[in-house]
Every structure is written in structure tokens, then in C-alpha cells.
Design an enzyme around this catalytic site. Structure first.
Site, mmCIF file in Angstrom:
data_model
loop_
_atom_site.group_PDB
_atom_site.id
_atom_site.type_symbol
_atom_site.label_atom_id
_atom_site.label_comp_id
_atom_site.label_asym_id
_atom_site.label_seq_id
_atom_site.Cartn_x
_atom_site.Cartn_y
_atom_site.Cartn_z
ATOM 1 N N ASP A 107 0.873 -0.888 -0.097
ATOM 2 C CA ASP A 107 0.068 -0.051 -0.034
ATOM 3 C C ASP A 107 0.763 0.820 0.463
ATOM 4 O O ASP A 107 1.436 1.471 1.119
ATOM 5 C CB ASP A 107 -0.880 0.027 1.471
ATOM 6 C CG ASP A 107 -2.174 0.523 1.091
ATOM 7 O OD1 ASP A 107 -2.322 1.872 0.010
ATOM 8 O OD2 ASP A 107 -2.911 0.296 2.013
ATOM 9 N N CYS B 299 -6.241 4.637 -3.759
ATOM 10 C CA CYS B 299 -5.953 2.902 -4.073
ATOM 11 C C CYS B 299 -7.169 2.908 -4.742
ATOM 12 O O CYS B 299 -7.594 1.270 -4.729
ATOM 13 C CB CYS B 299 -6.226 3.140 -2.152
ATOM 14 S SG CYS B 299 -4.529 4.228 -1.202
ATOM 15 N N HIS C 43 -11.472 -2.044 0.579
ATOM 16 C CA HIS C 43 -11.201 -0.454 0.148
ATOM 17 C C HIS C 43 -12.440 -0.669 -1.084
ATOM 18 O O HIS C 43 -12.659 0.249 -2.016
ATOM 19 C CB HIS C 43 -9.895 0.110 -0.381
ATOM 20 C CG HIS C 43 -9.969 1.712 0.185
ATOM 21 N ND1 HIS C 43 -8.612 2.096 -0.257
ATOM 22 C CD2 HIS C 43 -11.128 2.146 0.635
ATOM 23 C CE1 HIS C 43 -9.590 3.665 0.827
ATOM 24 N NE2 HIS C 43 -10.198 3.633 0.737
ATOM 25 N N ASP D 21 -0.265 -0.316 -4.790
ATOM 26 C CA ASP D 21 -1.439 0.024 -5.470
ATOM 27 C C ASP D 21 -1.070 1.430 -5.681
ATOM 28 O O ASP D 21 -1.861 2.102 -6.775
ATOM 29 C CB ASP D 21 -2.207 0.179 -4.169
ATOM 30 C CG ASP D 21 -2.188 0.737 -3.247
ATOM 31 O OD1 ASP D 21 -0.650 1.665 -3.010
ATOM 32 O OD2 ASP D 21 -3.059 0.747 -2.796
ATOM 33 N N ASN D 22 0.116 2.049 -5.180
ATOM 34 C CA ASN D 22 -0.079 3.543 -5.250
ATOM 35 C C ASN D 22 0.914 4.607 -5.484
ATOM 36 O O ASN D 22 2.129 3.225 -4.582
ATOM 37 C CB ASN D 22 -0.735 4.576 -4.548
ATOM 38 C CG ASN D 22 -2.211 4.187 -4.709
ATOM 39 O OD1 ASN D 22 -3.039 4.249 -3.756
ATOM 40 N ND2 ASN D 22 -2.279 4.765 -6.364
#
Length: 490
Positions: free
Chosen positions: A39, A81, A136, A301-302
Site C-alpha cells: 500500500d 487506492c 476498500h 497500488d499507488n
């Protein structure tokens, strides 16, 4: 008689060999799949991406993993996200699914049940499916992972910064208080639950997310993921294990056994813990004897964390997540499949997170849905070195529901300009074109000298807009049940 016996023996040997080869082919057609998604891990954090000791902690296990497979230098994600996780699960740009931004409270959030997730596709192929960590993609009970194809799940429905809610108490030394009148009210906004769930059963609330539990998540995600893999190997069943790690999302806090380990602060301690947890998963695969039969993907993811005091590093790139700068879009990506994907390969070819859906589905023998646009392309031939170039040349980059930039090969055209997440997006009178090979910091507009590139950028945009007319995007906040318009046409 002797001749007939010999011919019979040869026949049975040939049949046994054919069955053996067929069995190996079937096994190869259904590899185990382990997807480790970290993450907000920036491009410049890992040793093999120019970080490691420069960021306060070496990352030997992940660096070794990179040498065992393919490492991408141009793996691209969405700007936030939720959109990235939606794209991974569905193979569709998040703008299509109503998941183009991190959801706020007060409305239905997440993927509609009409969407087909990678877990659903692989389940139909006989895979056991498990997930651990942040979802999420829906906080309502009807939209949790066990209603979207996963057999089991442990984790939180939303995100980790909500651990700070319960820390608004200066007397405990947790987080600066603002007073009861202005601060968080647990009666109005209950703390986020940590769930344990199985398909077909009511989810159980194990505990609530607070700063203490935040520190324990990484170890629990890893332990449960390894337990799942162990059970499936004993049962002889192929598995899809999705470990949605908590690090390096803020508050970036290490587990108790890693606190103070590096001497370089919480952030470096977390980097060391993340590397260790990945190593535990890899060691488990080897111990279980399925290392060679498992497709392993490690990705972020980012782009890097941007909230003080937990800022990460984008390496040579500029910008933060929640933008379409390269610092937001480019993220680490490593894929290993022993004897199937050549070791030690590095590529700057463009791959997008939507491609993971299609590639994993095809690896598991699943059919790709044909009743909706799927943006992901199968990259296995590229991963395996059977073709030098990616099966993708570019993609549109959205920030929330705003088309902000378009990438094609080493070119990028910005329609809106936004360097950092809290900057106001600026509409440009004409797109700003940058050459990412010559200008990785995206500082110079070379559009006037390279107007020929516009045709390629416009084709990507036009194709997307045409598909929107035929298949309208799902509005954010759409409740259940959702069904697409019947035979929509332009």
C-alpha cells in the site's frame, strides 16, 4: 509372443508418458497465484529500484525476488487506492465501475455485485480464493470480499488512516486532540471493524481498528495467508492468495518486533518489516514444495505516501499520488514463475494494473467476460519473454473522474496539470507533451516539435469515449441491484 509383449510394454509406457505429460500440462495450466499488493510503496523505496539502504533499510528478500523473475520499470497504477484495487479486481479502468475515487461516507461505496472479480473467475476454475488486509471496494456487508468471489477474508473494509480516529487523545500520547466538541465521536462514527469472514457466512467482527491493532496487521495478514496456502496444498487444490499488505500506508507504524530495529525511525522499520513479511511468504511456498508451481506477483497500488510525517519516495519521478504525474503512476512490480518466466529480466515496457486481471485469469484457465469492456490485456507472452514488447502501448490516466493525462510509449500528454495531491488541477490551453526518456521530471513541453504524437494520444482517448457511449460508466454510489442498460448504443 515376446514381440507382442514388447510392443504391449512400449504401448503402456507410451500411454503412461502421455498421461504424465498431460498431467504436467494441466498443472502448468493452473498454477497457484500469489498476489502481494503493498500500500503506497513508492518507486524509490526498494533496493532494486534505487532505495533500500538509501531509505534507511535494505530490502534483501524483495531484491532477491526481483532477480528471480521480471522487474518492470514502467508498471502503472491508478491515482488512488480504491481505483487501483478496483482495476486489479475487474480488469476495468475504475472510471467504468464507479470506483474512481476513495469513497467518503454517506453513500453506497465499492464495486457493484454485477462486476466480475478475478476471484470469481478463478473460483469457477476450481481455485480456492483467500484475501487478507484492506479491501476498500465496499464497506456494506453485501459488498465485502466474500460476496465478490473470495472463500475467506480477514481485514478491514476501508483504510488504515481510520486507526487515527481512536488516537485523538493527547493524554494517551497518541494523537493531538482537538477537543470533544470538534473531535471524533465514536457514537456518531463507530471505529472501523476488523472482520473475519467466510463465503456464505455472516462476517464476524474480531476487534476494532486502532493504533495498537494497526501495528499488528502485517504479521496477522502474513500468518493467515500462509495458513491458507498450507491448507490448500494439503487438500491438493490450486489457490489464489491475495495478500493486501498494510504497509506503507499512513500511519506508517511497524509491528512491535520491528520497532526501533533499524535505528532510522518508524518509516525505515516498516520497510524492514515489509521485506521480512514478503520473505516469510516466499519461504512458505518453498517449504510447501510449490515454489515452482506458483505465479508470484509483488506490486504497489499507488505512488509513495504523501502525508506528513510518513512521506515516501518516488525515486527519479515527480509528483505524488492523487495526480497523473509519473511519481503517482509508476510503481514497483515484480513477477516470478520459475521455469516459465526468465530470471533476471528488466523492462521499461508499459504495463497497467488492469493487465494483472487478464493475465492471471488466462494463467488460471478462466474465460474473460465478453459482456462488458475489459481494459486489461494478457501480458503472459511478454512476461515469459516470448515477445520483447508489452502487449500495451499506452493508456488514459484519470484522477478521480477527470481525464488528466494520456501515456503512449515514452510520451505523455497532460490535459490537466497537477503536481501534488493538494494542488488545484489546472486546465491547460493545449496539452503539455513530455518525453519521459529525456525528461523524467516532466519539466519541458516538447509538443510544438512533436505534434505527430497527438494522433496516437487522441486514438487512446477516442477509443475510450466511444466505449463510454456503448457501455456507460456506472455512477459512483450506485446501490444494489445494478444492471447495465439493455443493449446500449451510441
Amino acid at each position: 509372443m515376446h514381440g507382442r509383449s514388447l510392443r504391449g510394454a512400449v504401448f503402456w509406457m507410451a500411454l503412461a508418458l502421455a498421461l504424465l505429460l498431460r498431467g504436467e500440462a494441466l498443472a502448468a495450466a493452473k498454477p497457484n497465484i500469489v498476489f502481494m499488493l503493498v500500500d503506497n510503496l513508492g518507486y524509490g523505496e526498494l533496493g532494486v529500484y534505487g532505495g533500500g539502504v538509501l531509505r534507511g533499510a535494505p530490502t534483501p528478500r524483495i531484491d532477491t525476488l526481483a532477480g528471480q523473475g521480471l522487474r518492470l520499470l514502467n508498471f502503472n497504477v491508478e491515482a488512488q487506492c480504491t481505483p487501483s484495487r478496483s482495476a486489479l479486481m475487474t480488469g476495468r479502468l475504475a472510471i467504468r465501475s464507479g470506483t474512481y475515487a476513495v469513497p467518503l461516507g454517506g453513500q453506497p461505496d465499492g464495486l457493484t455485485l454485477w462486476e466480475e472479480t478475478i476471484a470469481e473467475l478463478l473460483s469457477r476454475q476450481g481455485y480456492a480464493t483467500g484475501m487478507w488486509g484492506k479491501w476498500h471496494l465496499g464497506s456494506g456487508l453485501d459488498r465485502l470480499p466474500t460476496n465478490q468471489g473470495f472463500d475467506e477474508w480477514f481485514g478491514i473494509p476501508r483504510t488504515y488512516d481510520e486507526a487515527l480516529w481512536t488516537g485523538q487523545n493527547e493524554s494517551k500520547g497518541l494523537w493531538p486532540a482537538v477537543g470533544d466538541a470538534q473531535g471524533w465521536n465514536p457514537k456518531a462514527d463507530p471505529p472501523q471493524p476488523i472482520y473475519e469472514a467466510r463465503k456464505g457466512e455472516q462476517p464476524k467482527v474480531l476487534r476494532t481498528l486502532d493504533l495498537e491493532q494497526r501495528r499488528l496487521m502485517e504479521g496477522e495478514i502474513t500468518r493467515r495467508g500462509i495458513d491458507f496456502m498450507t491448507r490448500q496444498v494439503k487438500a491438493g487444490r490450486p489457490f489464489f492468495a491475495y495478500l493486501s499488505f498494510s504497509l506503507m500506508h499512513f500511519p506508517t507504524l511497524p509491528g512491535p518486533e520491528f520497532a526501533g530495529k533499524t535505528g532510522n525511525g518508524d518509516w525505515a522499520d516498516c520497510l524492514a518489516e515489509m521485506d521480512h513479511r514478503v520473505g516469510q511468504v516466499l519461504d512458505a511456498l518453498k517449504r510447501l514444495g510449490v515454489e515452482d508451481d506458483t505465479l508470484v506477483i509483488f506490486a504497489s497500488d499507488n505512488g509513495p505516501e504523501a502525508i506528513h510525517p510518513w512521506e515516501g519516495s518516488a525515486g527519479p519521478w515527480r509528483g505524488t499520488y492523487f495526480t497523473a504525474m509519473e511519481g503517482s503512476l509508476r510503481a514497483p512490480f515484480i513477477v516470478r514463475w520459475p521455469k516459465k518466466i526468465p530470471a533476471g529480466r528488466v523492462s521499461n515496457e508499459i504495463v497497467h494494473i488492469v493487465d494483472c486481471f487478464t493475465t492471471m485469469a488466462r494463467a488460471g484457465g478462466a474465460e474473460i467476460p465478453k459482456d462488458r469492456p475489459i481494459d486489461g490485456v494478457d501480458q503472459m507472452a511478454f512476461f515469459q519473454g516470448r515477445q520483447e514488447r508489452s502487449s500495451r502501448e499506452g493508456f488514459p490516466a484519470f484522477v478521480a473522474n477527470r481525464l488528466t493525462a494520456v501515456k503512449w510509449r515514452n510520451w505523455k500528454g497532460h490535459v490537466l496539470w497537477q503536481e501534488k495531491m493538494f494542488d488545484t488541477p489546472q486546465a491547460l490551453p493545449i496539452p503539455k507533451l513530455v518525453n519521459l526518456l529525456a525528461d523524467p521530471r516532466e519539466e519541458r513541453d516538447v509538443g510544438p516539435h512533436n505534434s505527430w504524437v497527438a494522433e496516437h494520444l487522441m486514438k487512446i482517448t477516442d477509443d475510450l469515449l466511444k466505449s463510454f457511449k456503448e457501455y456507460p460508466p456506472i455512477p459512483m454510489g450506485t446501490p444494489e441491484p445494478y444492471q447495465p442498460p439493455v443493449n446500449p448504443r451510441p
